[in-house]
Scaffold this active site. Sequence first.
Site, PDB file in Angstrom:
ATOM      1  CG  HIS A  15       7.851 -16.403  18.849  1.00  0.00           C
ATOM      2  ND1 HIS A  15       9.100 -16.861  18.542  1.00  0.00           N
ATOM      3  CD2 HIS A  15       8.016 -14.947  19.253  1.00  0.00           C
ATOM      4  CE1 HIS A  15       9.947 -15.626  18.493  1.00  0.00           C
ATOM      5  NE2 HIS A  15       9.309 -14.690  18.749  1.00  0.00           N
ATOM      6  CE  LYS A  68      12.969 -30.738  20.382  1.00  0.00           C
ATOM      7  NZ  LYS A  68      12.752 -29.710  19.472  1.00  0.00           N
ATOM      8  NE  ARG A  69      10.118 -25.539  29.612  1.00  0.00           N
ATOM      9  CZ  ARG A  69       9.365 -24.443  29.956  1.00  0.00           C
ATOM     10  NH1 ARG A  69       9.594 -23.411  29.854  1.00  0.00           N
ATOM     11  NH2 ARG A  69       8.435 -24.979  30.787  1.00  0.00           N
ATOM     12  CE  LYS A  90       8.889 -27.210  22.723  1.00  0.00           C
ATOM     13  NZ  LYS A  90      10.111 -26.699  21.536  1.00  0.00           N
ATOM     14  CB  THR A  99      16.539 -22.100  17.251  1.00  0.00           C
ATOM     15  OG1 THR A  99      16.042 -22.230  18.910  1.00  0.00           O
ATOM     16  CG2 THR A  99      15.763 -20.830  16.762  1.00  0.00           C
ATOM     17  CE  LYS A 157      19.970 -23.151  20.098  1.00  0.00           C
ATOM     18  NZ  LYS A 157      19.170 -23.508  21.573  1.00  0.00           N
TER      19      LYS A 157
HETATM   20  C1  LIG Z   1      17.896 -23.668  21.669  1.00  0.00           C
HETATM   21  C2  LIG Z   1      17.467 -24.100  22.966  1.00  0.00           C
HETATM   22  C3  LIG Z   1      16.049 -24.232  23.158  1.00  0.00           C
HETATM   23  C4  LIG Z   1      15.040 -24.296  21.901  1.00  0.00           C
HETATM   24  O1  LIG Z   1      15.205 -25.720  21.508  1.00  0.00           O
HETATM   25  P1  LIG Z   1      14.044 -26.202  20.356  1.00  0.00           P
HETATM   26  O2  LIG Z   1      14.201 -27.553  20.145  1.00  0.00           O
HETATM   27  O3  LIG Z   1      13.996 -25.152  19.248  1.00  0.00           O
HETATM   28  O4  LIG Z   1      12.702 -25.918  21.181  1.00  0.00           O
HETATM   29  C5  LIG Z   1      15.697 -24.465  24.506  1.00  0.00           C
HETATM   30  N1  LIG Z   1      16.519 -24.622  25.251  1.00  0.00           N
HETATM   31  C6  LIG Z   1      17.851 -24.237  25.394  1.00  0.00           C
HETATM   32  C7  LIG Z   1      18.724 -24.119  26.311  1.00  0.00           C
HETATM   33  C8  LIG Z   1      18.226 -24.041  23.919  1.00  0.00           C
HETATM   34  O5  LIG Z   1      19.695 -23.717  23.759  1.00  0.00           O
END
Ligand SMILES: *Cc1c(COP(=O)(O)O)cnc(C)c1O
Length: 757
Positions: free
Chosen positions: A314, A494-495, A500, A601, A605
Amino acid sequence: MELRELLAQITEERFHLTPEKCGNRQLYTALLALTQHLTEKRPAPAVARKLYYFSAEFLMGKLLDNNLLALGIHGQVKELLAKMGKDLSEVEDAEPEPSLGNGGLGRLAACFLDSIAALGLQGDGVGLNYHYGLFHQKFEGNKQVETPDPWMEDDSWLIPTGTVFTVPFGGFELKAVLRDIAIPSAYCDRANRLHLFDVEEPAQPPESGIDFDKTDIAHQITSFLYPDDSDEEGRLLRVYQQYFMVSAGAQLILKELEERGFAPDELAGHAVVQINDTHPSMVIPELIRLLMEKGLSMDEAIGQVERTCAYTNHTILAEALEKWPLAFIEKVAPQLTPIIKELDKRARKVSGNPAVAILDEDGLVHMAHMDIHYGYSVNGVAALHTEILKKAELKAFYALYPEKFNNKTNGVTLRRWLEACNPELTALIDGCIGADWRQQPEKLEGLLAYGNDGQVLGRLLAVKQAAKVRFCGQLEAAQGIALDPQSVFDVQIKRLHEYKRQQMNALYVIDKYLEIKAGQTPERPVTVIFGAKAAPAYVMAKHIIHLILCLQRLIENDPQVRPWLRVAMVENYNVTWAERLIPAADISEQISLASKEASGTGNMKLMANGAVTLGTLDGANVEIAELVGPENIFTFGAHSDRVIRLYDAKGGERYRALDYYHTPKVERLVDFLLSPELLAVGDPLALAALWRDIKGKDWFMALLDLEEYIAVKDQAVRQYAGREAWARKMLVNIAKAGYFSSDRTIRQYNEDIWHLS
Ligand SMILES: *Cc1c(COP(=O)(O)O)cnc(C)c1O
């Protein structure tokens, strides 16, 4: 029995009330019981080979809505409640979100369980039952504060199983108690399981904060996900957790194998273990050990295990590829050390290159190396990521085992991330192209036929607008911040991690702030929305949160800037907030330094909900860009090849932040961190530390891409004003999102790796 009667029976038994008389909280527990009752009757899918998906985290999100959808009774229940004057979504607010995961990795595991069940495949998750999650995030004094995040209640989705295994640690044993969460299939009358192991006597939550006795293994092992590993006790605790999970999981696999009537030397024909990142890697030596206990020779045991285990990589961030001192393993699970040494010896016969050894000269066990030598498949999670693994990070391994390497671009379940979180958009899509896209997500492309249909485009904009208004209400109720739904919603959720580059987005905010102060207003008001947790020991990430919260405060107090620019940071960003925010997003910020984000991901979404990506050509953004075409995405930034060269110590072009800092524009933005305005609301030490880091180091090269980022984002905001053209971009993004359904991903895992049926 009819649903209505069933519900009435449950509320009568539990509360001596009719459903009409129940409060939302009572209705939630009653619906939970009803859902569990209906799921209980469903058998597991029956196929020759069974998958075990091992993962340190499963970021499940709330389950009531999802499970009602899977059982096909969502509409009926909603109507039933409506007739009683109740609102299903208010009932759902009573559900606590399970805190079993932290970010993309855990959410991927949850999407996969949903898709495995939907496709009727037999596959269960294996993990740990954390009591207090990663942590619950609060903001105090413009800083992140961590508290425990408890989620288990007397009524919960956990099903006791009566199954208990003994896990042998060095010097003591612990019982691993198994509880399951049922995963009902959306399309067939079956259910899989998420198996969660726990100790018999879990500890109480810490009195304050998230500090606890990390040496009290017997009670604390399942307290928190990723305990602080900045000291040795914390690192050891992580190894204890990992061994607890894989030993109990391996015992479960062998028990089920026996129950299904197969011998231990038939393991590989009947089980697959997918190792999600390196945390579960010790399952390899543990399975070998257990098979030898059952009478197999070392050769036979290794032969079975290397045809059973498959590994998903990952990350290419070096600091995230786990290496544990063999001395830790010797302390935690001494029975594994001779096996790991033997595996290393054998690997050294395959290749004399010390770079691919399992045990290095410092006595560190390279978990990923063990996975690659003794797994039959190694996959990356997006096309670019897999190419970088083959060409750079894992090049030596690729030369040894080219046949093991394959790509599986991540996906998300559109049942949760479109159907459930955005029913209005779902209705619009169904109205255009029918409902078949649920099982054949590529059919979303049928929407492309509506690219010039002004009525559909207008309705798309109206659906987005309504989602923005709804989100504003939710945010105001939670945090007292009232946003302007007419502004452009620019969303980065995101985290928090330097790669990032939330800090780059903060510098954009500073640029707009200074422009507005100088009388130059943007085309449209812009609201920059963040959601992010920082790991408790990650100091620089916390400084970035502090900067964002200071900017939020500064602008809130400034009547000149506020009508044009807002910053809002959502507290405790989790799945529930993601489900509220994603339907409301106009611009999807995916601005990682190229080569650093394996896939992402969140990008998928957001795209499925009609947000337009503003991103670098990194991770799955590359595939998004190919699918939607250049007119439906905003891309910028240095190419991944160039970034890799810039990191190369031998290369002549090594990155120096100062070179990029010394331009008139960049210097002004970075130095704003030390401006009187910001110092008046912030912590001078934290702001100065961040300022020094960005200017002098900037390890993830925010300054490299900053000016182009700002220019492209300005352009996106300008284009937003052309509403119909923007709606067409939204439509194309939704139409092309079918590729990113995790059903597609899981089909590929099954065809290329698992061969379950
Ligand atoms: C999808 C999701 C992530 C991942 O987000 P990225 O932008 O791909 O890092 C992190 N936290 C939550 C709550 C999510 O639903």
